[in-house]
Design an enzyme around this catalytic site. Structure first.
Site, short mmCIF file in Angstrom:
data_model
loop_
_atom_site.label_atom_id
_atom_site.label_comp_id
_atom_site.label_asym_id
_atom_site.label_seq_id
_atom_site.Cartn_x
_atom_site.Cartn_y
_atom_site.Cartn_z
N HIS A 89 0.83 -1.24 0.09
CA HIS A 89 -0.06 -0.01 0.06
C HIS A 89 0.85 1.11 0.10
CE1 HIS A 89 -0.15 -0.44 4.67
NE2 HIS A 89 1.12 -0.57 4.15
N VAL A 134 -4.58 3.48 12.30
CA VAL A 134 -5.70 4.62 12.43
C VAL A 134 -6.30 4.25 13.69
CG1 VAL A 134 -5.66 5.77 10.17
CG2 VAL A 134 -7.11 3.70 10.64
N ALA A 158 -5.46 10.05 7.86
CA ALA A 158 -5.02 9.44 6.54
C ALA A 158 -6.14 8.86 5.75
CB ALA A 158 -4.05 8.58 7.13
#
Ligand code: PHE
Length: 369
Positions: free
Chosen positions: A200, A283, A337
């Protein structure tokens, strides 16, 4: 003999006046002035004739010869001029005036009709123009949207350390979340730092924060790799765009506002968005964002598999442990993000049903963009 010469003369002059082409004229020359012509025969035969006859006939024959030669020259000029005028007339209307407005004939000082070219300033044969790959177009379009919202565009390595791809993102070696990303590993000797093809674009969150003091606002487009079988919605290589904003007082409302604006700019001002909880180790909280289906408007269709919603990205507030790792104080700084799959955006936008079309180099597909 004199009568013979008169006959030759009147035949030759008669015929000459009706000649239409250089070719006919050449035949005429052979007929009346060539080696086998009657006139040449007469001149040759004179040697064996009595002096009287030689004088009389010789003078007339030579006179006729030079008359025919002169007539031939004149006729030749006239025919050339006529051919030139005809070609010119044929070229009129076809002639293309060059961009300077000067017909090529004048420009180059050559009557181009003689070259068999109507106009040497005619436009050349078109060279097929290339175009940007649909993915490149989409990368630029999405980056433009975020640039307009105050983000910078940065890029990072595709061959990445395990540390950035996993470890620094709160995914230690035995963490089950590693299963979320089927990884292509690079061969390294034992004891060397593990290396991989990034699964990613999130490792760039760490790389950017390591070398920046807040505020941070970046988007990161780039290729990512997955060790996966391909099908209509999976490729082993595809594009993501990562986003990261870190500053004082950044909240989930900023995340929602920014991504809402993005969705409206990319998919239309009437779009609705939906946020739901999701899990990503880096996150907290993590969300998944969906837009209302632009095909059915939310009532349910094939594109949205009957749900009325289309998931377009994963996002969340940057995890405090991630901030601490890059020496940002989570008591002072917060951030959000997000990461989105680029081809998915193109597929939704253009109704492309198979992701593999993007990288199979079929011009019939690529030329449509
Ligand atoms: N990197 C995640 C993925 O590939 C997406 C993501 C990015 C999620 C940033 C949250 C924040 O699935």
């Amino acid at each position: 003999m004199i009568e013979k010469l008169d006959e030759i003369k009147s035949n030759a002059i008669d015929e000459l006046s009706s000649l239409q082409s250089i070719k006919e004229l050449e035949d005429w020359r052979v007929r009346y002035l060539g080696k086998k012509s009657a006139l040449t025969q007469i001149l040759r035969g004179l040697a064996s004739r009595p002096l009287e006859e030689r004088k009389a006939v010789g003078a007339s024959a030579n006179e006729l010869k030079s008359l025919l030669e002169r007539s031939h020259r004149q006729k030749k000029e006239a025919l050339k001029e006529k051919a030139y005028q005809e070609m010119e007339a044929a070229a009129v209307g076809k002639q293309i005036i060059s961009p300077t407005g000067i017909p090529s004939e004048e420009k180059f000082g050559i009557p181009t009709v003689f070259l068999g070219i109507p106009d040497v300033t005619l436009p050349g044969r078109p060279i097929p123009l290339g175009r940007l790959h649909p993915t490149t177009q989409m990368v630029r379009e999405i980056c433009d949207i975020f640039v307009a919202l105050g983000f910078q565009v940065v890029e990072g390595p595709e061959v990445e350390w395990d540390y950035y791809n996993f470890e620094a993102l709160n995914i230690p070696p035995d963490h089950p979340a590693r299963d979320m990303w089927a990884t292509l590993w690079i061969d390294t000797k034992s004891g060397e730092r593990p290396m991989l093809l990034r699964t990613h674009t999130s490792p760039m969150q760490i790389r950017v924060m390591e070398r920046t003091t807040p505020p941070v606002r970046v988007v990161v487009p780039g290729k990512v790799y997955r060790y996966e079988a391909t099908d209509a919605t999976h490729e082993s290589m595809f594009y993501q765009i990562e986003g990261l904003a870190v500053d004082k007082n950044i909240t989930l409302a900023d995340l929602k506002g920014t991504l809402y604006e993005f969705a409206r700019r990319l998919f239309g001002a009437e779009r609705k968005v939906r946020f739901r909880c999701d899990y990503f180790p880096f996150v907290e909280p993590g969300v998944e964002m969906a837009i209302d289906c632009m095909v059915c408007g939310g009532t349910g269709c094939r594109l949205c598999s009957g749900t009325g919603w289309i998931e377009i990205l994963g996002a969340g507030m940057v995890h405090p442990a991630v901030l601490r790792r890059v020496n940002y104080d989570p008591e002072i700084y917060t951030g959000f993000a997000f990461g989105l799959g680029l081809e998915r955006m193109s597929m939704l936008r253009y109704g492309v049903e198979d992701i593999r079309l993007f990288y199979s180099n079929d011009l019939r597909f690529l030329r449509q963009f």
